[in-house]
Design an enzyme around this catalytic site. Sequence first.
Site, PDB file in Angstrom:
ATOM      1  N   LYS A  99      58.729  39.448  33.615  1.00  0.00           N
ATOM      2  CA  LYS A  99      58.109  38.569  32.682  1.00  0.00           C
ATOM      3  C   LYS A  99      56.844  37.730  33.107  1.00  0.00           C
ATOM      4  O   LYS A  99      56.138  37.610  32.129  1.00  0.00           O
ATOM      5  CB  LYS A  99      59.315  37.617  32.563  1.00  0.00           C
ATOM      6  CG  LYS A  99      60.454  38.117  31.499  1.00  0.00           C
ATOM      7  CD  LYS A  99      60.370  37.973  30.114  1.00  0.00           C
ATOM      8  CE  LYS A  99      61.157  38.902  29.402  1.00  0.00           C
ATOM      9  NZ  LYS A  99      62.918  38.885  29.981  1.00  0.00           N
ATOM     10  N   LYS A 133      62.108  46.857  20.925  1.00  0.00           N
ATOM     11  CA  LYS A 133      61.240  46.306  20.203  1.00  0.00           C
ATOM     12  C   LYS A 133      59.849  46.149  20.689  1.00  0.00           C
ATOM     13  O   LYS A 133      58.883  45.941  20.226  1.00  0.00           O
ATOM     14  CB  LYS A 133      61.748  44.780  19.700  1.00  0.00           C
ATOM     15  CG  LYS A 133      62.297  44.736  18.371  1.00  0.00           C
ATOM     16  CD  LYS A 133      62.730  43.300  18.124  1.00  0.00           C
ATOM     17  CE  LYS A 133      63.347  42.558  19.245  1.00  0.00           C
ATOM     18  NZ  LYS A 133      64.719  42.227  18.905  1.00  0.00           N
ATOM     19  N   LYS A 169      63.367  54.424  26.185  1.00  0.00           N
ATOM     20  CA  LYS A 169      64.351  53.904  25.319  1.00  0.00           C
ATOM     21  C   LYS A 169      63.786  53.068  24.241  1.00  0.00           C
ATOM     22  O   LYS A 169      62.799  52.191  24.249  1.00  0.00           O
ATOM     23  CB  LYS A 169      65.560  53.386  25.999  1.00  0.00           C
ATOM     24  CG  LYS A 169      65.124  51.955  26.679  1.00  0.00           C
ATOM     25  CD  LYS A 169      66.389  51.647  27.389  1.00  0.00           C
ATOM     26  CE  LYS A 169      66.326  50.117  27.616  1.00  0.00           C
ATOM     27  NZ  LYS A 169      67.599  49.571  28.073  1.00  0.00           N
TER      28      LYS A 169
END
Length: 332
Positions: free
Chosen positions: A111, A197, A194
């Site tokens: 992140k 979004k 995979k």
Amino acid sequence: METVVSGIRSTGKLHLGNYYGALSNFVKMQNEYNCFFFIADLHSLTTHPTPHGLQGTVRQVIVEYLAAGIDPEKSTIYVQSDVPEVAELYLYMNMNAYLGELERATAFKDKVRSNPDNVNAGLLTYPVLMACDILIHHGTKVPVGKDQEQHLEMTRTFGNRFNRLYNVDYFKEAFAFSYSDKLVKIPGLAGQGKMGKSNGEADCIYLSDSADVIRKKVMRAVSDSGPTEMNQAKPEAIQNLFDLMKVVSAPDTLQHFDDLYNRCEIRYGDFKKQLAEDMVLATNDVRMRIEDIANDDAYIAKVARLGAEKAGESARKTLKEVREIIGIKRFY
Ligand code: TRP
């Protein structure tokens, strides 16, 4: 009976990956375990959703949990923020979560790299809040994907540290849990990795997508110009489409296209058309239930209230005991 706890962050509509990877497992578990399935709205605050956006995504996940077949009578379905004891436990557990270990968490480092201008303290202590979600119900089985394995290890560390600090045998260890060893792989349509979004809207088939949207997305899925040699290995984008077909189509359909591929006779147009139709069929029931439940405010309210009551009862008991263990006392 063992306790299962799992949550999905309310960041938007759920896709096929969420469905086959998580929801369909939740549905099976509810007959065998004491299950808590919640919507992690507090976790989603790390990315600062708008108030309106937050409400919409929380509601959407409730609807999709129900549409996927989670039964509010068997399982406890609740919204994390409806149980404020979670936030209180989070405060206590933050006192023995250390900066070094939090900074070393892979998800945190990812992140920081992807979002360097929003490295807030909530992001750093995300694993503590997740630990509290599990510890508050004394969960021992946590159905999550590989990427959450480290957070579960931290959950065990925090629980054990609490036990040691106060010389109690209170929190139990929680472990990742899946029904089958063979994790179903749900790749995306964008050719790589995979379904998610973060790979763009075109990568995902949402449970709420209409049949036409599914057809369009599948027909536009990344492929290539086709095999040139017999029995040639499949490049990732093509293997991904076959993997999706494995999940939604009949075995002989898969075999049929596999044979065509191996003989260099496959036509991707036909292949994709079949994949799209089987996907539409596989998701039809869920999609129809989403439409029904999404219009039923009263039912959503009833489910949320029931869940808040059941989860609240379990959480209040834990907090009463935790306060006692820590020595927090009311003098009146
Ligand atoms: N961190 C999880 C995810 O991103 C969501 C989550 C929050 C969770 N709290 C949890 C999952 C507790 C299992 C148990 O997927």
